[in-house]
Scaffold this active site. Structure first.
Site: not given
Ligand code: BES
Ligand code: MN
Ligand code: ZN
Length: 489
Positions: A273, A347
């Site tokens: 990230k 997931r």
């Molecule tokens: N934990 C995150 C989701 C999230 C992101 C929650 C920002 C709250 C704030 C999850 O694991 C994630 O990183 N999801 C990605 C999925 C994508 C890579 C398809 C997302 O939402 O960007």
């Molecule tokens: Mn994630």
């Protein structure tokens, strides 16, 4: 902190604070009280000190009675459960700002459903009295600084009896929210998968109808949870699969299974990230924390339901053993997954936990996860996303959300979305591309939940708030408690 209910003459109840929910037209108990105070309240309304608008508060001191106060709480326009809950929250916050130790809440100012209103009062007071405890300990009961007793006043004995039930239930919901908040707010260097597992064991200690089992990585390997283990591969902290079993009724009654995502820190893994606001990824375990909060609520209130909580707990880190984009893993279900993005890890841990859930022959399975940033785009910080393979279950959850002021909104699970998960190298990819991210994430989970009624709650927008008030909210504990209560026979 004790909650009581009474229908005795309001003026005879000993207290140092009285909370009076009213509009600008004084009615019933508000009018009686005003009369007994020689029009002290109505004259303040006339003078413009208090307008009775929804959520407005005014603390007044009763002449001649030092230390006695009335907190006027405006109700005008509070026509929906959500608005009424907002009013009660404002009243609870105003009360806790005073040095009151014994308060009377003049009930039925908002709703004629005394049980419901009292439950929200108790919950709001519990929630308003939460303080973050920096020591690595779970708050089982957070004590308000000064308030010792709150008496909910109802106009009849029958209503007071109903209110009594509501207070007990609402307090257990509030305490459950605070457990979830405390776990959420703890930093990831304290709140590791092992820490969560120990807290789950501590919760069950001395409880006759709650048991905790913790599976290690070796156990998970034997169960062939290749998807879950692909996420913990990149972390030095061992993953844990925490199983909590609450039996509140006959063993023959099929349990509701709650599966809560607990990524104790989500760096994204090799699909790292960006650095901005990454600290908030300590909240990526709030789904699991809500399951702990619900369990706390169940043992406190002894709801006559059977519930199994499953919490897959892991970090998502990028060390030398970490899973790489393009890696293919085999899930416990036997289905293979091409991991195109290691940041779509929620997931990957949920799918194996959902397969594991089959062994409990569930009446229904609800998973709770901070799964996608996309749900914030769709619903903001107001509602959780609901996606389900069963219309009845979805309706029940939505209704429980409305009733408890912990709202959700449904999104579809159509096959046109599911097709976006196609992979050339495995049964499915773990991402579906840039569009409809919340739905494609749920479509992925739906491939593992064909054997039972299932709903998914995406709480990425609602489990915590950012900014100066940064903190976990305790959602969706109120919705889940309400749902479980509605399933009780
Ligand atoms: N934990 C995150 C989701 C999230 C992101 C929650 C920002 C709250 C704030 C999850 O694991 C994630 O990183 N999801 C990605 C999925 C994508 C890579 C398809 C997302 O939402 O960007
Ligand atoms: Mn994630
Ligand atoms: Zn995540």
């Amino acid at each position: 902190m004790e909650f009581t209910a009474s229908s005795a003459n309001l003026l005879n109840i000993k207290a140092d604070s009285l909370i009076l929910a009213t509009g600008s037209q004084l009615q019933n108990s508000a009018a009686d009280l005003d009369k007994s105070l020689d029009g002290a309240i109505s004259s303040l309304i006339k003078a413009g000190d208090f307008g009775g608008k929804s959520g407005e508060t005014l603390v007044i001191h009763i002449p001649g009675a030092a230390g006695k106060r009335i907190i006027l709480l405006g109700t005008e326009g509070a026509s929906t459960p959500q608005k009424q809950i907002n009013v009660i929250n404002a009243g609870a916050n105003a009360l806790l700002k005073t040095p009151s130790s014994k308060a009377v809440w003049v009930g039925e100012g908002l709703s004629d459903d005394s049980e419901w209103e009292a439950s929200i009062v108790a919950r709001s007071i519990k929630a308003a009295s939460y303080k973050y405890a920096p020591q690595p300990k779970m708050v089982k009961k957070s004590k308000p600084a000064k308030l010792k007793t709150l008496c909910y006043w109802a106009s009849s004995k029958a209503n007071a009896n109903a209110a009594k039930k509501g207070l007990t239930y609402g307090a257990s919901v509030g305490n459950g929210m605070n457990v979830a908040r405390q776990l959420g707010n703890l930093p990831a260097n304290i709140c590791t998968p092992s820490y969560l597992a120990n807290q789950a064991k501590a919760l069950a200690k001395g409880q006759k109808n709650l048991t905790t089992t913790v599976l290690s990585e070796a156990d998970m390997k034997k169960l062939k949870m290749g998807s879950l283990l692909s996420v913990s591969a990149g972390s030095d902290q061992p993953a844990k699969l925490i199983i909590l079993k609450y039996q509140g009724t006959k063993a023959a009654v099929k349990p509701t299974v709650l599966v809560g995502k607990a990524v104790t820190f989500d760096t994204g893994g090799i699909s790292l990230k960006g650095g901005n606001g990454m600290d908030e990824m300590k909240y990526d375990m709030c789904g699991g924390a809500s399951v702990m909060g619900v369990m706390n609520g169940l043992i406190e209130n002894q709801l006559p339901v059977n519930v199994v909580g499953i919490i897959p707990a892991t970090e998502n880190m990028p060390n030398g053993q970490a899973t790489k984009p393009g890696d293919v893993v085999t899930s416990m279900s036997g289905q293979t997954i091409e991991i195109l993005n290691t940041d779509a890890e929620g997931r990957l841990i949920l799918c194996d936990a959902l397969t594991y859930a089959e062994r409990f022959k569930p009446a229904a399975v609800v998973d709770i996860a901070t799964l996608t940033g996309a749900v914030i785009g769709a619903l903001g910080k107001v509602a959780a996303g609901v996606l389900s393979n069963d219309d009845g279950l979805a309706e029940q959850l939505l209704a429980s959300g409305t009733q408890s002021g912990d709202r959700a909104w449904r999104l579809p699970l159509w096959e046109e979305y599911d097709q976006l998960l196609k992979s050339n190298f495995a049964d499915m990819a773990n991402i579906g591309g840039p569009q409809a991210g919340t739905i494609t994430a749920a479509c992925f989970l739906a491939r593992f939940t064909k054997k039972y009624k299932w709903a998914h709650l995406d709480v990425a927008g609602t489990a915590w708030i950012s900014g100066p008030q940064k903190g976990a909210t305790g959602r969706p504990v109120p919705m889940l408690m309400e749902y479980l209560r509605s399933t009780a026979s």
